[in-house]
Enzyme design. Structure first.
Site, PDB file in Angstrom:
ATOM      1  CG  ASN A 101      -3.676  15.279 -12.395  1.00  0.00           C
ATOM      2  OD1 ASN A 101      -3.178  14.938 -11.253  1.00  0.00           O
ATOM      3  ND2 ASN A 101      -3.930  14.491 -13.564  1.00  0.00           N
ATOM      4  CB  ALA A 103     -10.058   9.548 -14.699  1.00  0.00           C
ATOM      5  CD  GLU A 135     -11.527  11.460 -11.629  1.00  0.00           C
ATOM      6  OE1 GLU A 135     -10.954  12.262 -10.775  1.00  0.00           O
ATOM      7  OE2 GLU A 135     -11.695  10.363 -11.627  1.00  0.00           O
TER       8      GLU A 135
HETATM    9  N1  BES Z   1      -8.402  10.535  -7.277  1.00  0.00           N
HETATM   10  C1  BES Z   1      -8.823   9.299  -7.909  1.00  0.00           C
HETATM   11  C2  BES Z   1      -7.741   8.690  -8.809  1.00  0.00           C
HETATM   12  C3  BES Z   1      -6.877   8.076  -8.039  1.00  0.00           C
HETATM   13  C4  BES Z   1      -7.157   6.799  -7.213  1.00  0.00           C
HETATM   14  C5  BES Z   1      -5.775   8.095  -7.876  1.00  0.00           C
HETATM   15  C6  BES Z   1      -6.258   5.983  -6.578  1.00  0.00           C
HETATM   16  C7  BES Z   1      -4.357   7.655  -7.290  1.00  0.00           C
HETATM   17  C8  BES Z   1      -4.806   6.511  -6.713  1.00  0.00           C
HETATM   18  C9  BES Z   1     -10.129   9.814  -9.020  1.00  0.00           C
HETATM   19  O1  BES Z   1     -10.775  10.952  -8.616  1.00  0.00           O
HETATM   20  C10 BES Z   1     -10.913   8.651  -8.725  1.00  0.00           C
HETATM   21  O2  BES Z   1     -11.477   8.326  -7.714  1.00  0.00           O
HETATM   22  N2  BES Z   1     -11.169   7.748  -9.820  1.00  0.00           N
HETATM   23  C11 BES Z   1     -11.763   6.620  -9.859  1.00  0.00           C
HETATM   24  C12 BES Z   1     -13.155   6.834 -10.676  1.00  0.00           C
HETATM   25  C13 BES Z   1     -14.360   7.480  -9.935  1.00  0.00           C
HETATM   26  C14 BES Z   1     -15.460   7.545 -11.078  1.00  0.00           C
HETATM   27  C15 BES Z   1     -14.708   6.688  -8.826  1.00  0.00           C
HETATM   28  C16 BES Z   1     -10.954   5.449 -10.496  1.00  0.00           C
HETATM   29  O3  BES Z   1     -10.110   5.886 -10.940  1.00  0.00           O
HETATM   30  O4  BES Z   1     -11.520   4.319 -10.495  1.00  0.00           O
HETATM   31 ZN    ZN Z   2     -12.193  10.592  -6.976  1.00  0.00          ZN
END
Ligand code: BES
Ligand code: ZN
Length: 851
Positions: free
Chosen positions: A258, A255, A291
């Site tokens: 944004n 996720a 998020e």
């Molecule tokens: N900002 C990230 C999503 C992201 C990751 C965008 C890499 C672009 C490149 C988001 O906040 C995130 O960390 N998501 C994790 C889940 C979270 C619970 C650790 C994910 O998508 O795995």
């Molecule tokens: Zn993150």
């Protein structure tokens, strides 16, 4: 040419951008192959910058026109961006570009998923939408007009005017381009409301594809719990009139945070009892929290550059872990986090991909959204909190939010906040951000009966890692408690602060030799080398008052017995089996905790332990020993299994809460063992009566283990063929439960299935992921799995480099194995690397893995 030429970017080269932005106005005229993006940006020279080059990033854009202060210009354009001559005074830059979302399979920038438009801009995707200084330290307010025929047209911030075919959005908070988002589609809304602590009314929405509206309620509850939690624990309120979440089926990650418009992989938000397991529910709750928490740790305070990624990700993971601990069981959550750290971060930190929590160089930033940045980054925050204490931690966080709100900050800023707030010198602690590798902590105990002094002698050392040959001693917080011979705790947990390579800590005034419980709660991300015998471990398994270390004692016993089974064909250790029997019979212990006790180190972890001891792991032997121990546990626990199983059936309607989930976890753990004794009889019954996915999927897995899964597999497919997320599970399960020698063939066959779609990352991962994760299958001596993995990575790379590159990590441990296997893997890695036009992402990963 897909990518601009690979280039190494260094932390030390940071310079600010030459211009500041006073406002951005964007208009999107949506079209599947010819979307027009009109931009109008107010720039002014940045007084703090010396380099006044006006370069805007831009990739895969068709430039229609560009203007400065209303006059047409002809900028110089490369495949990386645009350079123009600009006035030495405030000016307006305008551009019109054309992009093709329906042919964007990389899922970065503006793309289409099932007919809906959506964006993913982190880290450097905005440059595929329009020309812009696509770097997180350039922040601006955005006003967006979306024009399209879709029923729902969304962007960041608060809604403005809308009418047939258009909607205006306005985000009053300055943000970097990576937080931009746009969604357009014929979506259904699951609405709700939230009143903040200070009385502000916020509209909440979860937008999904028609048909998925029944799977939103749990996510909405999780969102409201997260909002409340952040107000009470961190004092942080939401700051817009509206918070939107959108579920998309095609998404590279879990996720994305944004501003005001979080975009979620549908697997990370949609949930129902019939289609989602307890583990899915728990993950969804955590990701929604994560998020949401980024709104403060990431959005209001963002990163100066991508080297500072852990500033937002490590802290936000730490915050979502705290949230899960508060919502569910804290000891169980801690064990789960450490299991994940050991499964993902330890191999990364001990292999060719090892890098500091704050890396100092990269070619493709997408390759640095790693377990080290995330999970080790979170451990570093946890250590800081342990060192300064809870009250000082929250005081420092208040200062951080106060001082840096609206900033693009650095790890130096973060550390300075803690130093200023607590008065502590954190120079040595900061090494956790710059020094890679997992420290090894060795312990020697000394007892002096005459003076009643018990001394713990610690030695820390870190093996060299790529690019770092010298390692300095780190500040390691070691939580220690002392137990008496009868199991009573005589000294409550105390934090020893180790600052030297060798250091001793004495406990005085003792009347008898104590039993120490060391590194309680896993107080630092290190490997313990504790020379203690199994009798001591069995004692700690029976008596440790620290829930984590009690579990850890059982885990150590399991590991040691597995190692002797592998090395010397030894029989399973009876002390482990009887200790496990006692723990599982203890109905005072939380079922979820007991379920974790049943677990044993994975085959991958065992291979790592053997490699670390200088031995060559034999995957077939490790697999045989692991199965033999499971058989032995089933036999040793045979007398209590039927009752354990029966006691942990949950009656009444399914609820995804921690209590019910814990019982189901223990019930399913009991079922796993029972299946080894009853040839699948109980599993058959569970499969036919299950009314939720947690029970249905576990029963199906056991039937596959018992060699009786064929009918259930077909029935399962027939029942769920319309549900993409369930069919992902169906694909994965067959590979995970295949015999090692069949893993490659089963996977290859499933890639021929009509429902296999390599363009959908979830589906690709559900098939190719288990191929690489099945240790004995992936490393089967035939080498078939290696070449199959390479085939698919080569096929996916031109479409989706990000997902391809992430899956290369499966090969990071290749040097652990015997020369025959190494040679087979190496051929495949070199074959991937030799592929014409290989992406920058995959090229960097394979190059680093080859070393
Ligand atoms: N900002 C990230 C999503 C992201 C990751 C965008 C890499 C672009 C490149 C988001 O906040 C995130 O960390 N998501 C994790 C889940 C979270 C619970 C650790 C994910 O998508 O795995
Ligand atoms: Zn993150």
């Amino acid at each position: 040419m897909r990518d601009a030429a690979p280039q190494t970017i260094y932390l030390k080269d940071y310079t600010p951008f030459g211009y500041l932005i006073d406002g951005v106005q964007l208009t999107f005229k949506l079209h599947p192959t010819q979307t027009r993006v009109l931009s109008r940006i107010q720039f002014r020279p940045n007084p703090e910058a010396t380099d006044k080059t006006f370069f805007l990033h831009g990739e895969q854009l068709k430039l229609i026109s560009a203007k400065i202060d209303g006059a047409d210009i002809t900028p110089s354009v490369t495949d990386a961006g645009l350079t123009a001559t600009v006035p030495d005074a405030p000016f307006v830059f305008e551009a019109e570009v054309e992009i093709s979302p329906s042919t964007n399979f990389a899922l970065e920038g503006l793309y289409m998923s099932n007919g809906m438009y959506c964006t993913q801009c982190e880290a450097e995707g905005f440059r595929k939408i329009t020309y812009y200084p696509d770097r997180p330290d350039v922040m601006a307010t955005f006003d967006v007009r979306v024009e399209g025929d879709e029923k729902v047209l969304l962007s960041n911030g608060n809604p403005g005017v809308s009418g047939p075919g258009f909607a205006d959005w306005s985000d009053p908070w300055k943000k970097p381009a990576y937080l931009f988002a746009l969604v357009a589609g014929d979506l259904i809304n699951h609405p709700d409301r939230f009143t903040t602590k200070s009385g502000k009314d916020v509209e909440l929405n979860i937008y999904v594809r028609p048909g998925d509206e029944g799977k939103c309620a749990f996510g909405m509850q999780a969102l409201k719990k997260s909002m409340r939690w952040d107000e009470y624990v961190y004092g942080r309120e939401y700051d817009l009139d509206i918070f939107n979440i959108v579920a998309v089926d095609d998404f590279n990650m879990g996720a994305m945070e944004n501003k005001g418009l979080n975009v979620f992989n549908s697997s990370a938000v949609l949930a129902s009892p019939e289609t989602s397991t307890d583990a899915n529910f728990e993950r969804i709750e955590a990701i929604i929290a994560h998020e949401y928490f980024h709104n403060w740790t990431g959005n209001r305070i963002t990163c100066r550059d991508w080297f500072q990624l852990c500033l937002k990700e490590g802290l936000t993971v730490y915050r979502d872990q705290q949230f899960t601990a508060d919502m569910r069981s804290a000891p169980v959550a801690r064990i789960d986090n450490v299991l994940a750290l050991r499964a993902r971060q330890f191999p990364e930190d001990q292999g060719p991909l090892s890098h500091p929590v704050r890396p100092e160089q990269f070619q493709e930033i997408n390759n640095f959204y790693t377990s080290t940045v995330y999970e080790k980054g979170a451990e570093v925050i946890g250590m800081l909190k342990t060192l300064v204490g809870d009250a000082e931690y929250y005081k420092a966080l208040d200062l951080y939010f106060d001082r840096h709100d609206g900033d693009a900050a650095t790890i130096e800023d973060w550390i300075t906040v803690f130093q200023d707030s607590t008065g502590r010198d954190l120079t040595q602690f900061k090494l956790w951000y710059s020094q890679s590798g997992t420290p090894k902590l060795s312990i020697r105990e000394e007892w002096d009966a005459s003076s009643g002094t018990f001394t713990l002698h610690f030695t820390q050392s870190t093996a060299t890692t790529p690019g770092q040959t010298t390692k300095d001693a780190k500040l390691i917080p070691i939580a220690v408690g002392l137990l008496a011979a009868d199991g009573r705790e005589t000294h409550a947990t105390r934090i020893l602060e180790m600052t030297k390579a060798d250091q001793s800590f004495a406990f005085t005034g003792l009347s008898a030799r104590p039993v120490p419980s060391i590194l309680r709660g896993f107080s630092a991300p290190v490997m313990l080398d504790q020379n203690i015998d199994n009798a001591r471990r069995a004692f700690l398994l029976a008596h440790d008052t620290d829930a984590f270390n009690r579990w850890e004692a059982g885990r150590d016993l399991a590991r040691d017995t597995l190692l002797s089974m592998i090395r010397n064909d030894a029989a399973p250790n009876p002390d482990y089996l009887s200790g496990l029997h006692a723990v599982l019979s203890d109905s005072d212990l939380d079922p979820a905790y007991r379920a974790l006790m049943v677990g044993q180190p994975s085959e991958t972890e065992l291979a790592g332990v053997l490699a670390d001891a200088g031995e060559t792991p034999d995957p077939a032997k490790i697999h045989a020993a692991s199965e033999a121990l499971r058989d032995a546990k089933a036999k040793a626990l045979a007398d209590i299994l039927p009752q354990l199983y029966a006691e942990n059936q949950v009656t009444g309607a399914y609820e995804p809460d921690a209590t019910g989930a814990g019982k189901r976890a223990l019930g399913n753990a009991a079922l796993s063992m029972l299946t080894r004794l009853d040839a699948g009889e109980a599993a058959e019954k569970q499969y036919s009566t299950a009314d939720n996915m947690t029970l249905q999927l576990a029963a199906l897995a056991k039937l596959l283990d018992a060699g009786k899964g064929d009918a259930a597999l077909s029935a399962f497919y027939a029942q769920w063929k319309e549900d993409r997320l369930v069919i992902d599970k169906w694909f994965a399960l067959q590979i995970m439960h295949a015999k090692p020698q069949d893993v490659a063939a089963v996977t290859a066959k499933l890639t021929q299935h009509t429902d296999f779609d390599m363009k959908n990352p979830n589906r690709f991962r559900s098939v190719i992921g288990p191929l690489a994760a099945h240790h004995a299958g992936f490393h089967h001596e035939s080498g078939d799995a290696y070449s199959l993995l390479a085939d698919w990575l080569i096929k996916l790379d031109p479409l989706n480099p990000q997902t391809t590159a992430r899956m290369c990590a499966a090969c990071q441990t290749w040097k652990r194995y015997d020369s025959a296997r190494q040679a087979k893997i190496k051929i495949q890695l070199e074959r991937i690397l030799a592929t014409p036009d290989l992406s920058r992402d995959t090229t960097e990963m394979i190059t680093r893995i080859l070393g």
